[in-house]
Each structure stands twice: as C-alpha cells, then as structure tokens.
Write an enzyme that holds these catalytic residues in place. Structure first.
Site, PDB file in Angstrom:
ATOM      1  CB  SER B  83       4.041  -3.537   4.440  1.00 46.29           C
ATOM      2  OG  SER B  83       5.119  -2.646   4.609  1.00 46.29           O
ATOM      3  CG  ASP B 261       2.630   3.061  -0.101  1.00 44.70           C
ATOM      4  OD1 ASP B 261       3.280   3.785   0.765  1.00 44.70           O
ATOM      5  OD2 ASP B 261       3.008   1.943  -0.397  1.00 44.70           O
ATOM      6  CG  HIS B 315       2.098   1.193   3.235  1.00 49.58           C
ATOM      7  ND1 HIS B 315       3.020   0.572   2.144  1.00 49.58           N
ATOM      8  CD2 HIS B 315       2.242   0.162   4.220  1.00 49.58           C
ATOM      9  CE1 HIS B 315       3.687  -0.228   2.698  1.00 49.58           C
ATOM     10  NE2 HIS B 315       3.430  -0.702   4.073  1.00 49.58           N
TER      11      HIS B 315
END
Lengths: 346, 346
Positions: B83, B261, B315
């Site tokens: 991320s 994601d 994710h």
C-alpha cells in the site's frame, strides 16, 4: 446436475445430494436436452443440425409435452439457458412469439433469461481477450499486439493469429478464472486444487460416472449407446437483431453475466448490449441477496430489457453462486429488478 | 496479525492461532510500526511528518536495532511492505543504497518487495476507476463519462467530479471486490457475510479488541494512550523516478499486485511499471504453487526488476492468499522467478 437442478452428484459417482438453491424451489422446471444428439437425446432422421432446426425441434417438443401434460397449458412460461443458449433461447422464443402473433400457439411465453450468452462471434472473441487483459491474465504488451493486429471481423491476418498465440495463461479454468481446478493424482484419484465452499471442479467426472451407470440409465428409461455427432449448418454471426426483435415485440428479455468467465465474458455481452442501442431507464446499480451481500449489478433499458451481473460467478452461474443465481432468477420471474437494498427476504 | 505474521487473532479478541503461511517460516522478520505515530509507536518531538522524515527515522531505527542485536549485522537484508509502503519502502531503500555507495553503512540490503503499492497519485486514481469498470462494478456509461471529463492530473473540473460521483458500488470491500464483508447483527455481534476459507472480514475488530486489552499492552511493554495524529508535509506525486534509480543502482526491486484490489489496483501499478520504461527480459507468464494452482503471473525486466500478480488476492495479499504470498516471497528472496511449472516443493 452441476448447476440449478435439485440434485448434485456426490464424489462417489453413485449417490446424490440436494441443492438447496435449486430453481425448482420457485418454479416448475423442465430440463430439455437440446439439440437432438446431446445427452441421451437422439434422432433417427438427421445428421445435419443447426440453429433453426433446433428452435423448431424444441418448439415441437413443447407442443407435444403440453399435449401430454395439458394441466400446464396456459401457465406462465419462461425459457432459460446459458452459453450457446444465447442462440437457442432467443431463437425458440422467436418461434413462439411469431406464432402467437398469428394466434397459432397458446403458449404463454412471458420472458427469456440467458446467462453468459454466446451472442456474437466477433464480439465474443474480442471480449474474451479484453477480459483476459483487464484481469491481469495477459500482459499489456500482448493485448496491445492483439488490438493492433486483429480486426475482430471475418478475415484475420497471420499477425493476428500470432498475437493470439503469444501468451500462456497456464492451468486456469477459463469458465471461472479464479476457481480451483480439478487435479488428477498419480493414482488416478481426483481432488480440487483448493477449497471453495459449495463448488467442486471435479463434479464433471462424478456426473459422467453417474450417468454411465447401467442402473441409472435403466431407472431413467433412456436409450443407451446414443452418440453425439452434430454437423452444424446454420448460425447467425450475431444474435443482436433477434434480441432487438423480441424486445420490440414486448417480450421480457433478461441477460446476465457471471463476472469471472472468460468463455462468454461480461465484456463481450456488454458489447452486444450496447449494439442493441436501447435507452437506459434504470442505470447500473448493485443488487443484494438476503444475507446482505452484493449479488451483482443490474441495469434496465427501454422495453424492460435487463442486463445484470452476478458477482463472483463464472460461466455456470448457479454452480459458482447458487444463492445469488436463485435471487436473480426469482426477480426475473417477478419481473422486477433484484433488491436495491440489503434488507429483503424472498 | 491479519497478514504475514506468525499469529492471527481469534474471534474472541483474546486468543491467537498460528498462521501456517507466516513469512517467518522462511526469513527472520522485523515488524516496524512506521511512521512514528501509528500503532503504539510515538514521538515526543514532531507533530509534522512526511515521506523523507519517515525514511530517515526508519533508517535510524535500523541502525540502533543492529547495535542492539549485532549478530544480525552483515546479514542479507530485505524490506517489504504494501500500500503506502510503495512510498516508504523505496524511500528507505534509497537512503540505504545512497549511504552504501559512499561506504557509510554496512547494511547488506539485497532487495525490496512491495505489494499493491501506492505509486502515483494520478495513475492510482485512473487505475482505480478503470479497474472498477473492467470488473463490471461500474457501467460502460459511467466509465465513458469519467474518461471524457477527467484528465487524471493536478486540476480536475466539476464535470469530472460529477462523473466520479455518478455511481453506486454498494456494500463491497474495495480492498477485495469479491471478498465477503463483515456484517454487524442488531445485537452487535459480527459475522462474515459468507464463508471464504482462511479469511475473516471481521478480523480488524478482533485485533482492535486484542490490542486494547491492558493485559496484552502490559505484556508487550508498550506505552498506552498514544495517539495517531499525522500532518503530512511531503510526498512525491510519483515514485517512478525513485524506483528507476534503485533499479539503476543494482537493487533487486519486485512489485506485486493482488488482482482483486481496487484501492491500489493492478491496473494502476501497470501504468507505473510502464512509466519505468524498462525492456522486458522475460514476458508475462503464469507461476505455480506446490498444490498445482496458478498463483499468478510474472514478468521480468532489464536490471531484474520484476512485476508479479497474485491471483485471487485483494490489497492485503497474505490475508487473502497466504500460500501464494509465501511462495512469491520465497522466490523473491532467492532472486528467481516463482516456478513456471506446477511440480515444485519449497
């Protein structure tokens, strides 16, 4: 036996278990093996088959079936199918609607419901590669080559052919690119590569064993040693004109797409829906199952034509998402879009 | 506690269970709460934070840590993250590589490994909408509007803002658009909307309960009542130049994307990989886990830069696909692409 029916075949290939989300929970269902030649169905007459013949054969079957079971005459009637039924179902519907307009049939056809339909030769090919690309299965470079060299029309050059062969997708199931696959162990036993609740990728083998059992065949009163040997003679390049005609003639037409399928992908179906050129009356929005999950998305068009997706489903929607498929089928029969909010029980 | 660590918190919020696919099966792992302010970490000094400060802080932490545990000095060292670590990890690596080139550090940094990285403000926004479109979450019409009215640059008009607001995705998890969601019952109890083996969407609540227990806090020797209050001062619009510099300076750089994601989607990461403008040395191909599943796809570029996907992951890749994530991590550390065929055991 692997999809919407009341039973699933167990791994022993001999016994059955109940499908809690079978469509006959909410409707009387006839399963028709069509065209003649598939399954245990057979024909003494023809060696040639095609779309038109299939539609007429299916219509004649229905006529005869209603003579045999007259208590069903006049009931609301729906036709559902998937995959190449993108041809069969609208074509059969066309026969019925056309005859009804001349007062020549009393079948009370209310609508058709087709999942992951094969609708257009060229758009299906284009949609399939585009789907593989935008799901990360093929690279930007390969999709770039395919887009550059392929026209997705009748004639394709060798550069297109080469571009289409220039990638490896590996051992994934094109009917659901995220599903586990069936693995054969060295001892010949089968197992799923991983656990996905409610779905067994080896079920095809269990069904084969089940229907090849003499006991089952005897109980079903089927003629054995039938062979599937189809020579296809006619099929339109695109079903869009047929669908447009049905919508125009007031039939309830719903198409839906499990969104993990690369064989008749949502991308391809979107192209054909666009080609219908209908005005949108209710824009794309999520729909819900009773357990508060987004079951997919749906959009409605003038004339009531509806296109819906089923989230997390492959080609055989009721196999991968039995609950979601039942909610959508029930909504189709009611003639209303599936629930827009998550507080709902059927 | 929800991803690659050795333990997962159970639904009681009090007890733990083992994660069989923890990364410390194959490496010694330090978990660093970074930047100061997140988790139980704190700072007496600054109220302002930013990318550069975070990199320097993390570097100083490592220096001090190695003084405290000198037996680890000189060992092969890797930095991993996901991320916004698309910023943190390359920036920390840059500090180490730059100091190493001047002989000012003896950290033996071998490579960086970043999953679903946030890399480029504009490409991330563009990639996210494009991902939603090509996964059937938003319609052709909405994506058409967004493409037409948004430039995905510094300044956007009101038409772009309106287009971006003109759709509903419903109650799906943007960190994995196909995952079940956590449902709160009227009595306050939590449950997953459906069963996905190995993944519990309510785990965040269990972790909260666990770390808010005074007993746990005491056992961990943490300072309590810390507050996360970050005012971000600096962040580059794109990390592509930093990544290019690291590749250029011989560092092993691997990026990977869980392909379900929408927050830092594979589509966005592909744009940034393209912007690196490196020649492809090994084209996109499937890779396998020991149980013969396609774990994802991988492509290698000059300088050894690698981009891989993890099939069926959101994710937080190790949460959704623990086995696949471990195979990829192990391959990264070995410095070889993950297996191209399915017969392999680690």
């Amino acid at each position: 036996m692997a999809e919407l029916g009341p039973f699933r075949v167990n791994p022993d290939g001999k016994t059955l278990s109940r499908n809690r989300h079978a469509w006959n929970n909410v409707a009387n269902v006839i399963f028709l093996e069509s065209p003649a030649g598939v399954g245990f169905s057979y024909s003494n007459a023809s060696v040639e088959s095609g779309d038109s013949g299939t539609a007429v054969d299916a219509y004649l079957f229905l006529l005869n079936w209603l003579e045999r079971f007259p208590e069903y005459k006049g009931r609301d009637f729906y036709i559902a199918g998937e995959s190449y039924s993108g041809h069969y179902v609208p074509q059969l519907a066309t026969v019925i609607v056309a005859l009804a307009e001349f007062g020549l049939t009393d079948m009370n056809l209310k609508g058709i419901f087709v999942g992951n339909p094969y609708l257009d030769d060229y758009m299906n090919t284009k949609g399939s590669y585009e789907f593989l690309w935008n799901h990360g299965v093929i690279s930007d470079e390969v999709w770039g080559n395919i887009s550059e060299h392929c026209s997705f029309g009748r004639v394709e050059g060798t550069a297109c052919g080469q571009a289409k062969k220039s990638f490896k997708i590996g051992d994934i199931d094109r009917y659901n690119i995220y599903a586990p696959v069936c693995i054969e162990s060295p001892d010949g036993s089968l197992h799923s590569s991983s656990y996905l609740p409610g779905y067994d990728p080896c079920i095809g083998a269990y069904i084969d064993a089940y229907f090849n059992s003499p006991k089952v065949q005897k109980a079903m009163h089927v003629r054995t040693n039938t062979k599937c040997n189809l020579h296809w003679t006619d099929a339109p390049v695109s079903m869009v004109p047929t669908l447009a005609w049905l919508v125009d003639n007031g039939l309830r037409v719903w198409l839906y797409s499990g969104d993990m399928d690369d064989v008749c992908p949502i991308t391809a179906t979107r192209y054909s829906v666009k080609d219908l050129n209908l005005a949108i009356t209710k824009p794309w929005r999520p729909w819900y199952t009773p357990d508060s999950e987004v079951g997919g998305y749906a959009q409605q068009y003038e004339g009531g034509f509806t296109f819906a997706s089923v989230r997390g489903a492959g080609h055989m929607v009721p196999s991968f998402q039995p609950k979601r498929s039942l909610v959508l089928f029930y909504s189709f029969m009611k003639g209303v879009l599936p629930p827009a909010v998550s507080v709902w029980s059927p």
